[in-house]
Scaffold this active site. Sequence first.
Site, PDB file in Angstrom:
ATOM      1  N   ASP A 465       1.399  -1.151  -0.091  1.00  0.00           N
ATOM      2  CA  ASP A 465       0.280  -0.205   0.142  1.00  0.00           C
ATOM      3  C   ASP A 465       1.189   1.201  -0.452  1.00  0.00           C
ATOM      4  OD1 ASP A 465      -1.587  -1.789   0.362  1.00  0.00           O
ATOM      5  OD2 ASP A 465      -3.246  -1.364   1.824  1.00  0.00           O
ATOM      6  N   GLU A 532      -5.887  -4.331  -7.071  1.00  0.00           N
ATOM      7  CA  GLU A 532      -6.725  -5.006  -5.787  1.00  0.00           C
ATOM      8  C   GLU A 532      -7.913  -4.236  -5.671  1.00  0.00           C
ATOM      9  OE1 GLU A 532      -3.912  -4.471  -2.705  1.00  0.00           O
ATOM     10  OE2 GLU A 532      -5.445  -3.709  -1.733  1.00  0.00           O
TER      11      GLU A 532
END
Length: 861
Positions: A465, A532
């Site tokens: 992330d 994702e």
Amino acid sequence: MKKKMETVVCIVLCIADLSCSHEQRLRETLIIEDHWSIQSSAGVKESGMAISSPEYKPEGWYPVSFPSTVLAGLVENGVYPDPYYGTNIESIPGYTTQRRGDMPEDSPFRVPWWYRTEFRLPGNYQGKSIWINFHSINYKANIWLNGKLIADTSVVEGAYRLFEFDITGFVNVGRINCLAMEIFPPKSTDLSITWVDWNPTPPDRGMGIWYDVTVHATGQVSIKNPHVVTDLDLPALDVASLTISAELVNTEEEVISGTLNGEIEDIRFSRNVVLAGGEKKMVTFSPDEFPQLLVENPRLWWPNNAGPQNLYDLKLTLQIDGKTSDVTIERFGIREITSWMNTFDDKRTAVFQVNGKNIVIRGGGYVEDMMLKPDKKRAETDIEYAKHMNLNALRMEAPRGSDYIFDLCDENGIMLIVGWCCCSQWERWQNWTPHITEVAEASWQDQVIRLRNHPSVFNWLLGSDNPPPGPIEQRYIDVLNKFDGTRPFQSSATQDSSDILGYTGLWMGPFPKVYSYFPPGYWYGKLEFNTEAGPNGEQISPIESLRKMMPEEDLWPISDSWNIRLHNRFYPDAREALFSRYGEPASAEEYSMKSQILQKEAVRAMYEAFARNKYRSSGIIYWMYNSAWPSLYWQLYDYYLTPNGAFYGAKEACEPLHIQYSYDDSSIYVVNSTYADYNNMKASVSIYDMNMEERYSKQLELNVAEDESKKVTDIEWPEDLTEVHFLKLGLQDASGAQVSSNFYWLSAKGDEQADFTALNGLPAANIQVSIASVVKLGGKYHITFEFENTSDVLAFSINPKIKTSGAKELVLPVFWDNNYFSLIPHEKRVVTVKFEVSDLAGDKPFLQVEGWNIDLVELEI
């Protein structure tokens, strides 16, 4: 007990003797998997020296299957209830909903736990160097063997580290040996395993041994870490240049001379080597010196649906004075992965290429079992399901999975993205000490070396992330450049620019809705490689799975057994979409049925959108692919291996030659995901109202080039359509055979405000099912059914199931070529299914057919 152990090892060795050459037997590997037991250090007062003695009696210890985490071992022994059922996990000491921070003070897992086993080595190990390998330990360990400490926590640290130790001076060949490991749990500051928000964090944080412990023997010099680098003559693909390297380790004190021989099918090469006492030396065979490593017309490795998965074996043999000191066999594939940045409209999309060909990446996020339980059959199903869905990739957020699953991906053409995990110490760089940094780099090096020969691994991620800060990023890059250098890599799975590598060409977000729900039309504006995402914040399983997850009284109304399997950041949007589009369910059965329809509608559109927009869009990783425990969100099939509506939405959308509808502009496209041209094809477009009156029909002829996304037509919508109406698409090849069909249900209110509640008033439809053929071959059933809608109304979302004829249990895994499909009046469809005979558990197969508006159909097979 000793007699049993000797018998087991003997059987393993005899089998190896029958199937392996003399050289291979010298490197045979013993898996130390029997006679393990565990006990808390709180209940063990003896020292490691005593515990690792064969004379020690582990009375009161818990025998465990191996490998095993501590929690898995205790559940196996009935100490704690099945954490996968109902809300049982909440009753296990140490359970907490907080992922961060250390374990609770009263947790039985805060202290070290001992692992102990006994094993015997075969007589032919006498006089050889003997090695033990650990893969992998969570998190630190003191390792004792026969009363001696062979490694302590200053060395053995890191869940993703791989360790090998020379135990020649510690073992007794031909006698009982005792291995004892004092394993310490991970702390909040450790680079451990995490499940983020995919499922509950197990109370033991995965403490224990989660892959194999093995022993092997070599001569004076051993071969380590063989590496094959393949370089293609792009774009011709007619010559592959192979570079072979391996590290040699001299375990003796004196100088040793020998010959390293290599074989790849009929290709032979060799080099004389001299090693000083205790020396480690890298030996390389390059095509400049060995022109036989220029392979003409190589058999290439391709991803699923793009070509065959050709694999080669490299055999390296080290001979000293005419005798074999060591031999290794390493499997590899000849292929080349490249990427380029498609820059347009202030956007950046990374486009990946295999063997010089652009490819749309379509996959999901893979996760292991919550208690890290090894299961080869489950791994086989995981990869076979991916292939059955026409997917070509999985993302491993952290290098998850045994060596076996990476081998399966090689064999089945499932490409892998591998990188570190988000939302954990792996990305809390501000808290890293120099020591933690060293553990991170060593872990990265171990995993890169472990995985670099797998052709399925096509991309590395240094972060998830967030990109790591410059100094950490550089250390990771240095490892890749030194130990691999054959694949693309990015600083993170996001669009953020990093200090060194800059922009990634990847995309993540927007959080949280991209993980909860967006309507189908949203995805057509996602011009990116999304690492994702998924419209799946709530995915209720088929009712049979719900009944496995929880007690009957928890099924309805929604209970804590539901809530513990959902995430409050993600399910509300998805639930609101289900209720508004299809109506609020009044039972668990209705909830489950409607959820499959929403899943199929949403997931099919997501995959279709990314393929239509290639290569402004170049990839989508569905979040997640599978589940670590019985979950009700983020999955293409559930923990029990039951495919859901999303599974079949993905399967339809990703078929190699596909006709599809665009929710954003009502256009029809044919998407060719193969590297072949198709000419003289025919497309058909039909629109039906709720009364099954055909209101629009169009046929077109077309050619479609390799890897093309081709617009076929724009729909001319008739006036005064019913609130809900239907679009049926078909695609035939030049011979007239149908190669693709698609059926959509659409709303007059548009996609974002769609209202399908009128479907609740569909009249009952009658379907007839007949068996066309039953074939039992290679331990599998292959059954073909013919479905016919004999009524004048739509038969919506037909769901055939294979069950056991006695207990009426679902047979899983199962491979239908279509499911949750619809039939217009008097339409026939041939549907096939495949499943293992062994999964019937001695019973007979039984067909059960349910659907939105059909009566139950049952058929003995």
